[in-house]
Design a protein around this motif. Structure first.
Motif, mmCIF file in Angstrom:
data_model
loop_
_atom_site.group_PDB
_atom_site.id
_atom_site.type_symbol
_atom_site.label_atom_id
_atom_site.label_comp_id
_atom_site.label_asym_id
_atom_site.label_seq_id
_atom_site.Cartn_x
_atom_site.Cartn_y
_atom_site.Cartn_z
ATOM 1 N N LEU A 271 0.828 -1.200 0.000
ATOM 2 C CA LEU A 271 0.000 0.000 0.000
ATOM 3 C C LEU A 271 0.868 1.258 0.000
ATOM 4 O O LEU A 271 0.573 2.223 -0.716
ATOM 5 N N VAL A 272 1.923 1.242 0.799
ATOM 6 C CA VAL A 272 2.829 2.394 0.829
ATOM 7 C C VAL A 272 3.394 2.646 -0.568
ATOM 8 O O VAL A 272 3.452 3.795 -1.040
ATOM 9 N N LEU A 273 3.797 1.576 -1.243
ATOM 10 C CA LEU A 273 4.359 1.707 -2.586
ATOM 11 C C LEU A 273 3.325 2.275 -3.560
ATOM 12 O O LEU A 273 3.635 3.148 -4.384
ATOM 13 N N THR A 274 2.083 1.807 -3.463
ATOM 14 C CA THR A 274 1.024 2.291 -4.355
ATOM 15 C C THR A 274 0.730 3.765 -4.115
ATOM 16 O O THR A 274 0.615 4.559 -5.053
ATOM 17 N N LEU A 275 0.615 4.148 -2.851
ATOM 18 C CA LEU A 275 0.307 5.537 -2.533
ATOM 19 C C LEU A 275 1.466 6.469 -2.918
ATOM 20 O O LEU A 275 1.240 7.561 -3.446
ATOM 21 N N ARG A 276 2.683 6.018 -2.663
ATOM 22 C CA ARG A 276 3.835 6.851 -3.034
ATOM 23 C C ARG A 276 3.948 6.984 -4.552
ATOM 24 O O ARG A 276 4.410 8.002 -5.075
ATOM 25 N N GLY A 277 3.525 5.964 -5.259
ATOM 26 C CA GLY A 277 3.654 5.960 -6.713
ATOM 27 C C GLY A 277 2.522 6.672 -7.438
ATOM 28 O O GLY A 277 2.605 6.877 -8.652
ATOM 29 N N PHE A 278 1.470 7.063 -6.709
ATOM 30 C CA PHE A 278 0.349 7.752 -7.347
ATOM 31 C C PHE A 278 0.645 9.247 -7.350
ATOM 32 O O PHE A 278 0.465 9.937 -6.357
ATOM 33 N N ARG A 279 1.089 9.766 -8.481
ATOM 34 C CA ARG A 279 1.648 11.119 -8.533
ATOM 35 C C ARG A 279 0.770 12.098 -9.310
ATOM 36 O O ARG A 279 1.265 12.990 -10.004
ATOM 37 N N ARG A 280 -0.530 11.925 -9.208
ATOM 38 C CA ARG A 280 -1.464 12.884 -9.796
ATOM 39 C C ARG A 280 -2.703 12.926 -8.911
ATOM 40 O O ARG A 280 -2.874 12.074 -8.036
ATOM 41 N N GLN A 281 -3.570 13.917 -9.126
ATOM 42 C CA GLN A 281 -4.790 13.927 -8.350
ATOM 43 C C GLN A 281 -5.673 12.743 -8.758
ATOM 44 O O GLN A 281 -5.817 12.436 -9.938
ATOM 45 N N ALA A 282 -6.250 12.073 -7.769
ATOM 46 C CA ALA A 282 -7.063 10.876 -8.017
ATOM 47 C C ALA A 282 -8.465 11.308 -8.446
ATOM 48 O O ALA A 282 -9.421 11.258 -7.670
ATOM 49 N N LEU A 283 -8.560 11.718 -9.704
ATOM 50 C CA LEU A 283 -9.808 12.267 -10.235
ATOM 51 C C LEU A 283 -9.990 11.822 -11.675
ATOM 52 O O LEU A 283 -9.086 11.963 -12.498
ATOM 53 N N HIS A 284 -11.206 11.301 -11.975
ATOM 54 C CA HIS A 284 -11.492 10.770 -13.304
ATOM 55 C C HIS A 284 -12.901 11.171 -13.711
ATOM 56 O O HIS A 284 -13.866 10.937 -12.969
ATOM 57 N N ALA A 285 -13.037 11.800 -14.879
ATOM 58 C CA ALA A 285 -14.353 12.175 -15.412
ATOM 59 C C ALA A 285 -14.970 10.934 -16.060
ATOM 60 O O ALA A 285 -14.664 10.595 -17.197
ATOM 61 N N GLU A 286 -15.825 10.264 -15.312
ATOM 62 C CA GLU A 286 -16.279 8.943 -15.725
ATOM 63 C C GLU A 286 -17.539 8.939 -16.597
ATOM 64 O O GLU A 286 -17.841 7.948 -17.252
ATOM 65 N N ARG A 287 -18.287 10.053 -16.611
ATOM 66 C CA ARG A 287 -19.558 10.023 -17.348
ATOM 67 C C ARG A 287 -19.971 11.430 -17.765
ATOM 68 O O ARG A 287 -19.852 12.373 -17.000
ATOM 69 N N VAL A 288 -20.450 11.536 -19.012
ATOM 70 C CA VAL A 288 -21.096 12.772 -19.460
ATOM 71 C C VAL A 288 -22.446 12.385 -20.064
ATOM 72 O O VAL A 288 -22.583 11.353 -20.715
ATOM 73 N N ALA A 289 -23.449 13.215 -19.819
ATOM 74 C CA ALA A 289 -24.786 12.999 -20.378
ATOM 75 C C ALA A 289 -25.287 14.343 -20.887
ATOM 76 O O ALA A 289 -25.187 15.362 -20.189
ATOM 77 N N LEU A 290 -25.836 14.338 -22.085
ATOM 78 C CA LEU A 290 -26.251 15.581 -22.722
ATOM 79 C C LEU A 290 -27.295 15.299 -23.788
ATOM 80 O O LEU A 290 -27.526 14.145 -24.163
ATOM 81 N N ALA A 291 -27.939 16.358 -24.258
ATOM 82 C CA ALA A 291 -28.822 16.262 -25.411
ATOM 83 C C ALA A 291 -27.981 16.474 -26.665
ATOM 84 O O ALA A 291 -27.156 17.390 -26.715
ATOM 85 N N HIS A 292 -28.182 15.634 -27.672
ATOM 86 C CA HIS A 292 -27.423 15.812 -28.913
ATOM 87 C C HIS A 292 -27.649 17.226 -29.442
ATOM 88 O O HIS A 292 -28.785 17.702 -29.488
ATOM 89 N N PRO A 293 -26.592 17.931 -29.821
ATOM 90 C CA PRO A 293 -26.732 19.348 -30.180
ATOM 91 C C PRO A 293 -27.549 19.603 -31.436
ATOM 92 O O PRO A 293 -27.972 20.738 -31.681
ATOM 93 N N ILE A 294 -27.807 18.588 -32.248
ATOM 94 C CA ILE A 294 -28.568 18.779 -33.480
ATOM 95 C C ILE A 294 -29.979 18.214 -33.380
ATOM 96 O O ILE A 294 -30.961 18.926 -33.544
ATOM 97 N N HIS A 295 -30.103 16.926 -33.052
ATOM 98 C CA HIS A 295 -31.441 16.317 -33.030
ATOM 99 C C HIS A 295 -32.028 16.210 -31.627
ATOM 100 O O HIS A 295 -33.205 15.874 -31.476
ATOM 101 N N GLY A 296 -31.239 16.503 -30.606
ATOM 102 C CA GLY A 296 -31.771 16.575 -29.254
ATOM 103 C C GLY A 296 -31.908 15.259 -28.522
ATOM 104 O O GLY A 296 -32.291 15.247 -27.342
ATOM 105 N N ASN A 297 -31.609 14.141 -29.157
ATOM 106 C CA ASN A 297 -31.718 12.850 -28.470
ATOM 107 C C ASN A 297 -30.679 12.757 -27.350
ATOM 108 O O ASN A 297 -29.571 13.273 -27.476
#
Length: 328
Positions: A271-297
Motif C-alpha cells: 500500500l505504501v508503494l502504491t500511494l507513493r507511486g500515485f503522482r497525480r490527483q485521483a480524479l477521473h471524469a467517468e460520465r457525461v450525459a447531454l442532449a445531442h446538439p442537433i437532433h436533441g436525443n
C-alpha cells in the motif's frame, strides 16, 4: 482544413420570416443561422459582411419581416496549432461531435510551456476541419492530470448548441475521486471560487468568487481514505479539487491543494508503494450525459477508469479487508 490554410468563404442567402417582425437584427440572424454564434454574426454585421435588402443594418435595428439576407464572410481559422499524430481514445463519434477519453498527463490546450503535444494537436490530426472552431471544438476543460470524458464539437452549429447547454447547466458531468480521510456521508459543497490572492496557479474559496457547487456521494470507505462520486452544477477551474480540500478531504496525490501522502496505521509495504507511486490527483471524469446538439436525443457516454486509479482503489480495498478485525 489545416491550420495554415486560407480562410474559408461562407456565402448564404435567407429570408427574414414575417413572424420575426419587430425583433432585433442580431436575434433574427441567430435564428436563421444557428450554426454561427451570435458574437460571430454580430462581428460580420459590423464588418458589412451581412446585408438586408442590400443595406447593412445595425445589430440593434428591428426587422420588418420578409427582408432578403445575404451573408458573404470569411471564416478564419480559429487556431494556428499544428496537427500531430497523437493517439486518441474515442468513446463516441458522429458527424457533429465526439467524446474522447483523455489520459492523465495530456494537456488539453497549447499554452506557455506546452506549445504542442496537446489534445488540440491530436484533434486537428483526427479532423482538420476543427481548425475553424474555437478551441478546436473543445467545449469544456479537464486538468492535465485529470483523466476521462471530454466533449468536442465538430461543427459550428454543434459548438454553439453545446456551449449554450453548458452555460445552462444542462450537461451532466460525473467524476470518480479518491480523497484523504474517511467520510461518513455524502453532501454538497456550495462555495464560490476565484483565483488565489497570492498563488496565481491555484484557485481558492472566496466570498467574491464565482458560484460553484459540487455534490458528492460516498461509494466506498477505506481505513483512511474514501472513494467518492462527484457531480458538478458548475464547472469552475479546479472545482472538485478545491472543494474537497475546503472540507478537509483533499484528493489523493493532489499536492497543489494539500493531498500529501497519508498512510493508514500499520500500512503494508504494497500500500505504501502504491500511494507513493500515485503522482497525480485521483480524479477521473467517468460520465457525461447531454442532449445531442442537433437532433436533441439523449447521449450518455462512460469512460472506463484508468489502470492507475483502479490499482489505487484495489490497494486501499485490500488494506481495509486485511485490517477488518482490528479493534474487535
Amino acid at each position: 482544413m489545416p491550420p495554415d490554410s486560407p480562410a474559408t468563404q461562407v456565402t448564404q442567402a435567407a429570408l427574414i420570416p414575417e413572424a420575426a417582425a419587430g425583433r432585433r437584427v442580431d436575434q433574427a440572424l441567430a435564428d436563421l443561422f444557428p450554426e454561427f454564434s451570435r458574437s460571430r454574426l454580430t462581428a460580420w454585421l459590423k464588418a458589412g459582411q451581412i446585408t438586408l435588402d442590400g443595406t447593412v443594418p445595425r445589430p440593434r435595428d428591428a426587422v420588418r419581416g420578409g427582408e432578403q439576407v445575404m451573408l458573404c464572410a470569411a471564416l478564419e481559422p480559429a487556431t494556428r496549432s499544428q496537427a500531430e499524430p497523437i493517439a486518441l481514445d474515442i468513446l463516441y463519434e458522429d458527424a457533429h461531435l465526439l467524446v474522447v477519453n483523455k489520459p492523465a498527463g495530456l494537456v488539453v490546450h497549447p499554452g506557455a510551456g506546452n506549445p504542442d503535444g496537446t489534445l488540440v494537436n491530436a484533434l486537428l490530426h483526427h479532423d482538420p476541419d476543427l481548425a475553424v472552431l474555437p478551441r478546436a471544438g473543445i467545449v469544456h476543460r479537464l486538468d492535465k492530470e485529470t483523466s476521462g470524458a471530454l466533449i468536442v464539437a465538430r461543427t459550428l452549429e454543434a459548438h454553439t448548441a453545446l456551449v449554450e447547454q453548458l452555460a445552462a447547466r444542462e450537461i451532466h458531468r460525473q467524476y470518480e475521486a479518491i480523497v484523504n480521510g474517511t467520510m461518513i456521508a455524502g453532501g454538497t459543497v456550495d462555495a464560490p471560487l476565484e483565483r488565489h490572492p497570492v498563488d496565481r496557479l491555484r484557485r481558492a474559496v472566496r466570498e467574491d468568487g464565482k458560484p460553484a457547487v459540487t455534490h458528492y456521494r460516498v461509494r466506498e470507505r477505506f481505513r483512511a481514505h474514501t472513494r467518492l462520486e462527484c457531480t458538478l452544477e458548475t464547472g469552475r477551474t479546479h472545482q472538485i479539487r478545491v472543494h474537497m480540500a475546503h472540507i478537509r478531504h483533499p484528493l489523493v496525490g493532489d499536492t497543489l491543494y494539500g493531498g500529501t501522502l497519508r498512510l493508514p496505521k500499520a500500512a503494508s509495504d504494497a500500500l505504501v508503494l502504491t500511494l507513493r507511486g500515485f503522482r497525480r490527483q485521483a480524479l477521473h471524469a467517468e460520465r457525461v450525459a447531454l442532449a445531442h446538439p442537433i437532433h436533441g436525443n439523449p447521449i450518455e457516454v462512460n469512460a472506463p477508469a484508468p489502470a492507475d486509479l483502479l490499482a489505487l482503489a484495489a490497494a486501499l480495498r485490500a488494506d481495509t479487508a486485511a485490517h477488518a478485525d482490528d479493534g474487535r
